[in-house]
Design an enzyme around this catalytic site. Structure first.
Site, mmCIF file in Angstrom:
data_model
loop_
_atom_site.group_PDB
_atom_site.id
_atom_site.type_symbol
_atom_site.label_atom_id
_atom_site.label_comp_id
_atom_site.label_asym_id
_atom_site.label_seq_id
_atom_site.Cartn_x
_atom_site.Cartn_y
_atom_site.Cartn_z
ATOM 1 N N THR A 244 48.519 -20.108 -2.737
ATOM 2 C CA THR A 244 47.433 -19.411 -3.105
ATOM 3 C C THR A 244 46.820 -19.840 -4.589
ATOM 4 O OG1 THR A 244 47.179 -17.299 -3.879
ATOM 5 C CG2 THR A 244 49.448 -17.840 -3.639
ATOM 6 N N ASP A 245 45.756 -19.502 -4.796
ATOM 7 C CA ASP A 245 45.194 -19.999 -6.111
ATOM 8 C C ASP A 245 46.107 -19.037 -7.133
ATOM 9 O OD1 ASP A 245 43.955 -17.157 -5.651
ATOM 10 O OD2 ASP A 245 41.931 -17.935 -6.459
ATOM 11 N N GLU A 246 46.686 -17.850 -6.682
ATOM 12 C CA GLU A 246 47.317 -17.186 -7.849
ATOM 13 C C GLU A 246 48.450 -17.605 -8.462
ATOM 14 O OE1 GLU A 246 47.800 -12.896 -6.593
ATOM 15 O OE2 GLU A 246 46.114 -13.125 -5.011
ATOM 16 N N TYR B 162 55.020 -11.413 -6.496
ATOM 17 C CA TYR B 162 54.406 -12.512 -5.369
ATOM 18 C C TYR B 162 53.906 -13.801 -5.643
ATOM 19 C CZ TYR B 162 50.638 -14.251 -2.308
ATOM 20 O OH TYR B 162 49.802 -14.945 -1.382
ATOM 21 N N LYS C 139 55.434 -17.587 -4.698
ATOM 22 C CA LYS C 139 54.640 -18.478 -4.016
ATOM 23 C C LYS C 139 54.602 -20.021 -4.785
ATOM 24 C CE LYS C 139 52.365 -18.345 -0.737
ATOM 25 N NZ LYS C 139 52.742 -18.349 0.604
HETATM 26 P P1 NAD Z 1 49.771 -11.395 6.270
HETATM 27 O O1 NAD Z 1 50.571 -10.532 5.569
HETATM 28 O O2 NAD Z 1 48.611 -10.792 6.997
HETATM 29 O O3 NAD Z 1 50.707 -11.905 7.353
HETATM 30 C C1 NAD Z 1 52.008 -12.476 7.238
HETATM 31 C C2 NAD Z 1 52.572 -12.817 8.543
HETATM 32 O O4 NAD Z 1 53.834 -13.329 8.204
HETATM 33 C C3 NAD Z 1 52.739 -11.264 9.192
HETATM 34 O O5 NAD Z 1 52.478 -11.614 10.654
HETATM 35 C C4 NAD Z 1 54.315 -11.237 9.010
HETATM 36 O O6 NAD Z 1 54.947 -10.597 10.585
HETATM 37 C C5 NAD Z 1 54.757 -12.830 8.966
HETATM 38 N N1 NAD Z 1 56.178 -12.513 8.327
HETATM 39 C C6 NAD Z 1 56.393 -12.236 7.070
HETATM 40 N N2 NAD Z 1 57.700 -12.401 6.534
HETATM 41 C C7 NAD Z 1 58.189 -13.281 7.859
HETATM 42 C C8 NAD Z 1 59.706 -13.817 8.012
HETATM 43 N N3 NAD Z 1 60.402 -13.567 7.359
HETATM 44 N N4 NAD Z 1 59.658 -14.601 9.113
HETATM 45 C C9 NAD Z 1 58.627 -14.801 10.069
HETATM 46 N N5 NAD Z 1 57.517 -14.444 9.643
HETATM 47 C C10 NAD Z 1 57.372 -13.496 8.895
HETATM 48 O O7 NAD Z 1 49.310 -12.626 5.302
HETATM 49 P P2 NAD Z 1 47.862 -13.512 5.243
HETATM 50 O O8 NAD Z 1 47.096 -12.668 4.688
HETATM 51 O O9 NAD Z 1 47.608 -13.966 6.634
HETATM 52 O O10 NAD Z 1 48.530 -14.862 4.317
HETATM 53 C C11 NAD Z 1 49.167 -15.981 5.035
HETATM 54 C C12 NAD Z 1 49.507 -16.885 4.010
HETATM 55 O O11 NAD Z 1 48.205 -17.191 3.174
HETATM 56 C C13 NAD Z 1 50.463 -16.511 3.069
HETATM 57 O O12 NAD Z 1 51.657 -17.533 2.908
HETATM 58 C C14 NAD Z 1 49.772 -16.165 1.778
HETATM 59 O O13 NAD Z 1 50.577 -16.055 0.610
HETATM 60 C C15 NAD Z 1 48.515 -17.270 1.866
HETATM 61 N N6 NAD Z 1 47.423 -16.565 1.307
HETATM 62 C C16 NAD Z 1 46.609 -15.396 1.453
HETATM 63 C C17 NAD Z 1 45.439 -15.160 1.010
HETATM 64 C C18 NAD Z 1 44.776 -13.983 1.388
HETATM 65 O O14 NAD Z 1 43.838 -13.756 0.765
HETATM 66 N N7 NAD Z 1 45.215 -13.200 2.415
HETATM 67 C C19 NAD Z 1 44.932 -16.113 0.049
HETATM 68 C C20 NAD Z 1 45.770 -17.361 -0.314
HETATM 69 C C21 NAD Z 1 46.850 -17.474 0.379
HETATM 70 P P1 TYD Z 2 43.883 -7.653 -2.789
HETATM 71 O O1 TYD Z 2 43.255 -7.436 -1.703
HETATM 72 O O2 TYD Z 2 45.274 -7.022 -2.970
HETATM 73 O O3 TYD Z 2 44.248 -9.252 -3.299
HETATM 74 P P2 TYD Z 2 44.776 -9.828 -4.486
HETATM 75 O O4 TYD Z 2 45.394 -8.895 -5.443
HETATM 76 O O5 TYD Z 2 45.576 -10.893 -3.899
HETATM 77 O O6 TYD Z 2 43.695 -10.638 -5.503
HETATM 78 O O7 TYD Z 2 43.178 -7.256 -4.188
HETATM 79 C C1 TYD Z 2 41.892 -7.769 -4.638
HETATM 80 C C2 TYD Z 2 41.305 -7.181 -5.866
HETATM 81 O O8 TYD Z 2 41.104 -5.703 -5.581
HETATM 82 C C3 TYD Z 2 42.435 -7.100 -6.963
HETATM 83 O O9 TYD Z 2 41.873 -7.433 -8.317
HETATM 84 C C4 TYD Z 2 42.937 -5.837 -6.928
HETATM 85 C C5 TYD Z 2 41.758 -4.872 -6.516
HETATM 86 N N1 TYD Z 2 42.049 -3.574 -5.635
HETATM 87 C C6 TYD Z 2 41.602 -2.343 -6.123
HETATM 88 O O10 TYD Z 2 40.871 -2.331 -7.168
HETATM 89 N N2 TYD Z 2 42.091 -1.380 -5.362
HETATM 90 C C7 TYD Z 2 42.581 -1.303 -4.431
HETATM 91 O O11 TYD Z 2 42.986 -0.485 -3.412
HETATM 92 C C8 TYD Z 2 43.288 -2.458 -3.743
HETATM 93 C C9 TYD Z 2 43.975 -2.568 -2.697
HETATM 94 C C10 TYD Z 2 42.866 -3.683 -4.637
#
Ligand code: NAD
Ligand code: TYD
Length: 350
Positions: free
Chosen positions: A125-127, A150, A154
């Site tokens: 992630t970019d985070e 988190y 990562k």
């Molecule tokens: P999500 O939370 O929707 O899904 C995570 C999945 O992983 C779930 O299905 C969960 O059951 C499974 N899981 C969790 N722990 C596990 C374990 N110990 N063993 C097997 N399975 C397990 O997450 P997402 O939003 O789809 O993110 C997927 C990946 O992308 C993550 O690694 C996250 O860090 C990365 N990512 C997400 C975003 C975003 O905006 N959602 C952005 C950048 C990177």
């Molecule tokens: P989120 O979807 O949790 O992603 P991330 O924290 O990984 O960027 O949140 C996106 C942005 O929205 C973040 O700055 C936190 C803010 N946020 C709120 O203001 N209210 C909320 O209820 C949630 C869940 C997030």
């Protein structure tokens, strides 16, 4: 037939990626997912168990289970989406984040090494770069400075992956994308949460002043980038993925209100009046910003969905699929919501 192990395929991005792989390739996909609160088999669509698809309910931290699975399947590649993915939960309890996001990655790396996989793509992630406010956009070589449990978990996993490249020659790749949005996202994340609350006539809870900036990418654009990285990326490389445009959280909420108002024929101003500024997330990053020239130049990738059109179709999907929201009716989610929204980050912050 080539076999690929995709972990976390019942989550938001992993589910979209599995469907893409099924469309674009003839590979056999083995989806390994623990089905935590965030996992749902519904995100995979109508993929049937068979020669081309297998679902294994398992924890990536379970070394014995992973060992027998890798021995049986002998995958050519691994793509690791499995993670605890919500920053707010990591603030309440970092433990599971370290387990899955770091120890789980170590176990998968060990398996990949033992069974000599040709590609190991770690979804990061970019985070990991931390707060970008007042700074130049981060490149893949920028310092890692994560702010939350988190993003620290990562960043730690990224470093571990790169150490397996250097020490054992494991062909790892790391992707670092910005915030994704689209169908099938768990309702605790900003965009589905705001759509849900707007539809139910509930308050729209914005952390702090709402002027934090994020670069939102459509999940479809992200998975296209991931496919290119997997198939054409240079082994050992890190790739940032993003649109290089950003909006404030308030602008996101306004766009959602517009989408819901238009779709339902409701008054936009009434929805906007439901915005409530609540106590800010501890350690909240003000801005994320990544430079994405590397993937654009090396792999010819470019995002195709504008924020406005992407939000419009995303709002439409959630309105047409109200049953998705019932995922959030379980007790665990109610407890989580109470800790963040009622107790304002739980006891430690009171
Ligand atoms: P999500 O939370 O929707 O899904 C995570 C999945 O992983 C779930 O299905 C969960 O059951 C499974 N899981 C969790 N722990 C596990 C374990 N110990 N063993 C097997 N399975 C397990 O997450 P997402 O939003 O789809 O993110 C997927 C990946 O992308 C993550 O690694 C996250 O860090 C990365 N990512 C997400 C975003 C975003 O905006 N959602 C952005 C950048 C990177
Ligand atoms: P989120 O979807 O949790 O992603 P991330 O924290 O990984 O960027 O949140 C996106 C942005 O929205 C973040 O700055 C936190 C803010 N946020 C709120 O203001 N209210 C909320 O209820 C949630 C869940 C997030």
């Amino acid at each position: 037939m080539k076999t690929i192990i995709i972990t976390g395929g019942c989550g938001f991005i992993g589910g979209h990626f599995i469907r893409l792989i099924n469309r674009l390739t003839d590979w056999r996909v083995v989806n390994v997912d623990k089905l935590t609160y965030a996992g749902s088999v519904n995100g995979i669509g109508n993929l049937q168990e068979g020669q081309r698809y297998r679902f294994i309910k398992a924890d990536i931290v379970d070394r014995d289970r992973m060992s027998s699975l890798f021995a049986e399947e002998k995958p050519w590649a691994v793509v690791n989406f499995a993670a605890e993915s919500h920053v707010d939960r990591s603030i309440l309890d970092p433990g599971p984040f370290l387990q899955t996001n770091l120890i789980g990655v170590q176990i998968l790396l060990d398996m990949a090494r033992q069974y000599e996989v040709e590609r190991f793509l770690q979804i990061s992630t970019d985070e990991v770069y931390g707060d970008a406010e007042g700074k130049e956009s981060f490149t893949e070589g920028s310092l890692l400075s994560p702010s939350s449990p988190y993003s620290s978990s990562k960043a730690s996993a990224d470093l571990l992956c790169l150490s397996y490249l250097r020490t054992y020659g494991l062909p790892v790749l790391v992707s670092r994308s910005t915030n994704n949005y689209g169908p099938h996202q768990y309702p605790e994340k900003l965009i589905p949460l705001m759509i849900r609350n707007a539809v139910l006539g509930q308050e729209l809870p914005v952390y702090g002043d709402g002027l934090q900036r994020r670069d939102w990418i459509s999940v479809e654009d992200n998975i296209q980038a991931l496919y290119l990285i997997l198939t054409e990326g240079k082994s050992g490389s890190i790739y940032n993925i993003g649109t290089e445009t950003d909006v404030t959280n308030l602008e996101v909420v306004e766009e959602i209100c517009l989408g819901v108002a238009n779709d339902k024929g409701w008054e936009y101003e009434k929805l906007i009046a439901s915005i409530r500024h609540i106590k800010d997330r501890p350690g909240h990053d003000r801005q994320y910003a990544v430079d994405t020239q590397k993937i654009r130049i090396e792999l010819g990738w470019t995002p195709t969905t504008s924020f406005q059109s992407g939000i419009k179709s995303t709002v439409a999907w959630y309105l047409q699929n109200p049953s998705w929201e019932t995922q959030s009716s379980d007790e665990d989610y109610q407890r989580y919501k109470e800790a963040v929204y009622s107790k304002q980050w739980g006891r430690s912050q009171n």
